[in-house]
Motif scaffolding. Structure first.
Motif, short mmCIF file in Angstrom:
data_model
loop_
_atom_site.label_atom_id
_atom_site.label_comp_id
_atom_site.label_asym_id
_atom_site.label_seq_id
_atom_site.Cartn_x
_atom_site.Cartn_y
_atom_site.Cartn_z
N HIS A 1 0.78 -1.22 0.04
CA HIS A 1 0.15 0.08 0.23
C HIS A 1 0.82 1.24 -0.11
CE1 HIS A 1 -4.12 -1.54 0.35
NE2 HIS A 1 -3.67 -2.50 1.07
N GLN A 2 1.78 1.14 0.67
CA GLN A 2 2.58 2.39 0.91
C GLN A 2 3.37 2.74 -0.16
OE1 GLN A 2 1.83 4.37 3.56
NE2 GLN A 2 0.55 2.67 4.17
N ARG A 3 4.05 1.82 -0.61
CA ARG A 3 4.89 1.81 -1.99
C ARG A 3 4.04 2.30 -3.23
NH1 ARG A 3 9.82 0.48 -4.36
NH2 ARG A 3 9.79 0.23 -6.79
N LYS A 4 2.75 1.72 -3.44
CA LYS A 4 2.09 2.07 -4.42
C LYS A 4 1.70 3.62 -4.53
CE LYS A 4 -2.36 0.70 -6.86
NZ LYS A 4 -3.35 -0.02 -6.82
N PHE A 5 1.15 3.93 -3.19
CA PHE A 5 0.75 5.20 -3.13
C PHE A 5 1.84 6.33 -3.23
CE2 PHE A 5 0.13 8.91 -0.18
CZ PHE A 5 -0.97 9.61 -0.93
N SER A 6 3.09 6.01 -2.71
CA SER A 6 4.18 6.99 -2.54
C SER A 6 4.64 6.98 -4.08
CB SER A 6 5.20 6.45 -1.87
OG SER A 6 4.84 6.41 -0.46
N LEU A 7 4.68 5.92 -4.96
CA LEU A 7 5.14 6.11 -6.10
C LEU A 7 4.17 6.82 -7.22
CD1 LEU A 7 7.43 5.18 -8.17
CD2 LEU A 7 6.16 3.20 -8.64
N MET A 8 2.93 6.66 -7.07
CA MET A 8 1.96 7.39 -7.54
C MET A 8 1.91 8.67 -7.34
SD MET A 8 -2.20 6.86 -7.41
CE MET A 8 -2.18 7.31 -5.67
N THR A 9 2.27 9.29 -6.08
CA THR A 9 2.13 10.73 -5.77
C THR A 9 3.40 11.26 -6.22
OG1 THR A 9 0.95 10.23 -3.64
CG2 THR A 9 2.09 11.99 -3.76
N LEU A 10 4.61 10.61 -6.21
CA LEU A 10 5.86 11.24 -6.62
C LEU A 10 5.59 11.43 -8.13
CD1 LEU A 10 8.45 9.09 -4.69
CD2 LEU A 10 8.03 11.52 -4.36
N LYS A 11 5.02 10.48 -8.66
CA LYS A 11 5.12 10.89 -10.05
C LYS A 11 3.96 12.01 -10.53
CE LYS A 11 5.79 6.00 -11.96
NZ LYS A 11 5.06 5.14 -12.55
N THR A 12 2.75 12.19 -9.79
CA THR A 12 1.90 13.29 -9.84
C THR A 12 2.76 14.54 -9.54
OG1 THR A 12 0.23 11.87 -9.14
CG2 THR A 12 -0.24 14.16 -8.98
N LEU A 13 3.55 14.45 -8.65
CA LEU A 13 4.28 15.80 -8.05
C LEU A 13 5.42 16.15 -8.87
CD1 LEU A 13 4.48 14.96 -4.09
CD2 LEU A 13 2.94 16.73 -5.39
N GLY A 14 5.57 15.40 -10.06
CA GLY A 14 6.62 15.82 -10.95
C GLY A 14 7.99 14.65 -11.15
N LEU A 15 7.77 13.67 -10.80
CA LEU A 15 9.02 12.68 -10.76
C LEU A 15 8.98 12.36 -12.17
CD1 LEU A 15 11.06 11.27 -9.10
CD2 LEU A 15 9.55 9.11 -9.03
N GLY A 16 10.22 12.62 -12.85
CA GLY A 16 10.31 12.20 -14.28
C GLY A 16 9.70 13.61 -15.41
N LYS A 17 9.30 14.40 -14.54
CA LYS A 17 8.79 15.76 -15.37
C LYS A 17 9.57 16.95 -15.46
CE LYS A 17 3.98 13.89 -14.74
NZ LYS A 17 2.52 14.25 -14.31
N ARG A 18 9.36 17.74 -16.20
CA ARG A 18 10.19 19.02 -16.37
C ARG A 18 10.30 19.80 -14.87
NH1 ARG A 18 12.30 20.94 -21.33
NH2 ARG A 18 12.97 18.87 -22.39
N THR A 19 8.92 19.77 -14.31
CA THR A 19 8.64 20.76 -13.27
C THR A 19 9.66 20.40 -11.98
OG1 THR A 19 7.20 19.10 -12.46
CG2 THR A 19 6.31 21.18 -13.69
N LEU A 20 9.83 19.35 -11.89
CA LEU A 20 11.12 18.68 -10.71
C LEU A 20 12.08 19.11 -11.17
CD1 LEU A 20 11.06 17.51 -7.80
CD2 LEU A 20 10.89 15.33 -8.69
N GLU A 21 12.49 18.65 -12.43
CA GLU A 21 14.01 18.76 -12.98
C GLU A 21 14.03 20.50 -12.74
OE1 GLU A 21 15.54 19.34 -17.35
OE2 GLU A 21 15.04 17.34 -16.92
N TYR A 22 13.31 21.37 -13.03
CA TYR A 22 13.46 22.86 -12.95
C TYR A 22 13.86 23.11 -11.34
CZ TYR A 22 11.82 23.52 -17.51
OH TYR A 22 11.33 23.49 -18.68
N GLN A 23 13.14 22.33 -10.59
CA GLN A 23 13.43 22.52 -9.02
C GLN A 23 15.08 22.15 -8.71
OE1 GLN A 23 9.91 20.55 -7.33
NE2 GLN A 23 8.78 22.37 -7.40
N ILE A 24 15.22 20.96 -9.11
CA ILE A 24 16.63 20.56 -9.06
C ILE A 24 17.71 21.34 -9.52
CG2 ILE A 24 18.29 18.64 -9.33
CD1 ILE A 24 15.86 16.72 -9.72
N GLN A 25 17.27 21.85 -10.72
CA GLN A 25 18.33 22.93 -11.44
C GLN A 25 18.39 24.10 -10.63
OE1 GLN A 25 17.16 23.68 -15.59
NE2 GLN A 25 19.24 24.76 -16.08
#
Length: 467
Positions: A100-124
């Motif tokens: 349950h915790q892994r599935k929800f956490s992975l889904m949430t991280l993707k929603t928050l930008g994991l693998g997307k440009r928005t999170l990459e800009y924050q890292i930059q």
């Protein structure tokens, strides 16, 4: 013979019945390599009355973790893991809690930008702050460890809390210092003794008490952030992990046995820090040690960057394909530093087969990650720092199958993409801005790792000279 059955081991391999030998193997993973020379790449040692199957070499690790991945997703809830997480969260949990915790956490991280440009800009953006942090040293001797940890941890903070912390924030420093205490104890000999004699360790002082106190501080820090979110109220479109988890608690509160509660939320956040801060920052720490030890490699990186990126322009994720040598060096840092060494143990949740061998339900499995990353059958020069491991004959980047620092199977690190992006942007932008060399007067540099939850370099100082 690759794997002796349990009866054979009891009579023919007395080494495997000694707790002392198991302690040595767990605390000094290189011993596994020596045992494998006698017993093959899949063998059993005994942890008291309990069998522990060790996977040695890339092929064995791959076969053990991916042939029937659903059979080896368990995590043994050994005493220290129980004291640290009590089967909550992601990293140290098992069974339905983990699912349950892994599935929800992975889904949430993707929603928050994991693998997307928005999170990459924050890292930059965090990379910019890191460069300025190094620039403030004005070329004077400094140890880069804490600055790297601050930067990596702030990325997690943005994802989890919705904001970064000032690099001068004392409470933030205390948080990172507490995480360091936990990691130093994890994987130590004291940690392994705790798992055998928890009843005794609970009654005596020692580093285990310090680690558990640090754990309490981290959880208290997280609770305060959760409280701030609760006071503000959950928005319709949650923009960080805490708001997303609070919304999930509300959504599932009427279920007979809701899987989501505050204790699991705290532990999930704890695990994201535990798995997402120390590992990436330690890898980068090794990376800058290698750069001052191999100045020709550092110069080649800078030459490649200068040919592709305009002066004064921050390197972005889009530049990764244009910088194959830089990318190769970063991957070789991960391989050669091998900071996790022996991976976290797995547990067979049902009877399974690894190659032709039957492994019983409840058996603990240790995937020896070091043996995969140093496997002479997979790497041309496994004992040498060699970026060519990740380049083809034309200089193009290639990633061998045996490169598995994030593990394999269904418990593969859920933040691997985040870690790769962080390491590329932090490392390349720092090499673009500075030339690094050892502090004047430094003689011998100890390249042997310090054992713990991660394999750390010994303390060293470098100078960051603006280019």
């Amino acid at each position: 013979m690759n794997l002796m059955n349990l009866a054979q081991l009891k009579t023919k391999n007395r080494i495997a019945q000694s707790l002392g030998v198991v302690f040595i193997c767990l605390s000094f993973p290189g011993v596994f390599l020596q045992v494998a020379k006698s017993y093959g790449d899949i063998y059993t040692v005994w942890f008291g009355p309990h069998p522990v199957v060790v996977l040695d070499g890339f092929k064995a690790v791959k076969d053990g973790l991916t042939t029937h991945p659903e059979d080896v997703v368990g995590r043994p809830v050994v005493p220290f893991f129980k004291a640290l997480a009590n089967n909550k969260g992601i990293l140290l949990s098992t069974g339905s809690t983990w699912k349950h915790q892994r599935k929800f956490s992975l889904m949430t991280l993707k929603t928050l930008g994991l693998g997307k440009r928005t999170l990459e800009y924050q890292i930059q953006d965090e990379a910019y702050h890191l460069v300025e942090n190094f620039r403030s040293t004005r070329g004077k001797p400094m140890n880069p460890s804490f600055a790297l940890t601050l930067a990596v941890s702030n990325v997690i903070c943005v994802v989890v809390f919705g904001h970064r912390f000032s690099t001068e924030d004392k409470k933030f420093h205390e948080l990172l210092e507490a995480m360091e205490v936990i990691f130093k104890f994890a994987g130590s000999l004291g940690h392994n003794i705790y798992n055998v004699m928890p009843w005794l360790m609970k009654c005596i002082p020692g580093p285990h008490k310090k680690a558990l106190t640090a754990r309490d501080f981290v959880c208290s820090f997280i609770r305060k952030e959760i409280s701030k979110h609760q006071i503000a109220g959950v928005p319709d479109d949650p923009q960080d992990f805490i708001y997303s988890y609070l919304a999930q608690i509300e959504k599932t509160k009427d279920q007979p046995k809701p899987a989501y509660d505050e204790s699991n939320m705290i532990q999930c956040i704890f695990d994201l820090f535990l798995g997402g801060t120390e590992t990436s920052s330690t890898t980068l720490y090794w990376g800058f040690l290698y750069m001052v030890l191999y100045p020709d490699i550092q110069a080649n990186i800078q030459k490649e960057i200068d040919a592709v990126v305009a002066p004064g322009q921050m390197i972005s994720g889009d530049d990764r394909k244009k910088l194959p040598y830089t990318n190769a060096v970063i991957h070789e840092v991960q391989r050669f530093s091998n900071i996790i060494s022996v991976g976290l143990p797995r547990l067979c949740v049902k009877d399974t087969m690894i190659r032709q061998f039957t492994i019983k339900r409840g058996t603990m499995i240790f995937p020896n990650m070091a043996s995969a990353l140093y496997d002479p059958n997979e790497w041309a020069t496994p004992e040498s720092f060699n970026p060519n491991h990740f380049l083809d004959k034309d200089g193009n980047f290639v990633c061998p199958e045996a490169f598995i620092p994030f593990s394999l199977g269904q418990r593969v690190c859920l933040g691997d993409h985040l870690a790769k992006t962080e390491m590329f942007l932090f490392f390349s932008n720092l090499l673009q801005a500075f030339t690094f060399h050892l502090a004047e007067g430094t003689k011998d540099v100890n390249t042997e790792p310090i054992l713990g939850g991660t394999l750390q370099p010994h303390y060293f100082e470098i100078c960051a000279i603006p280019r």
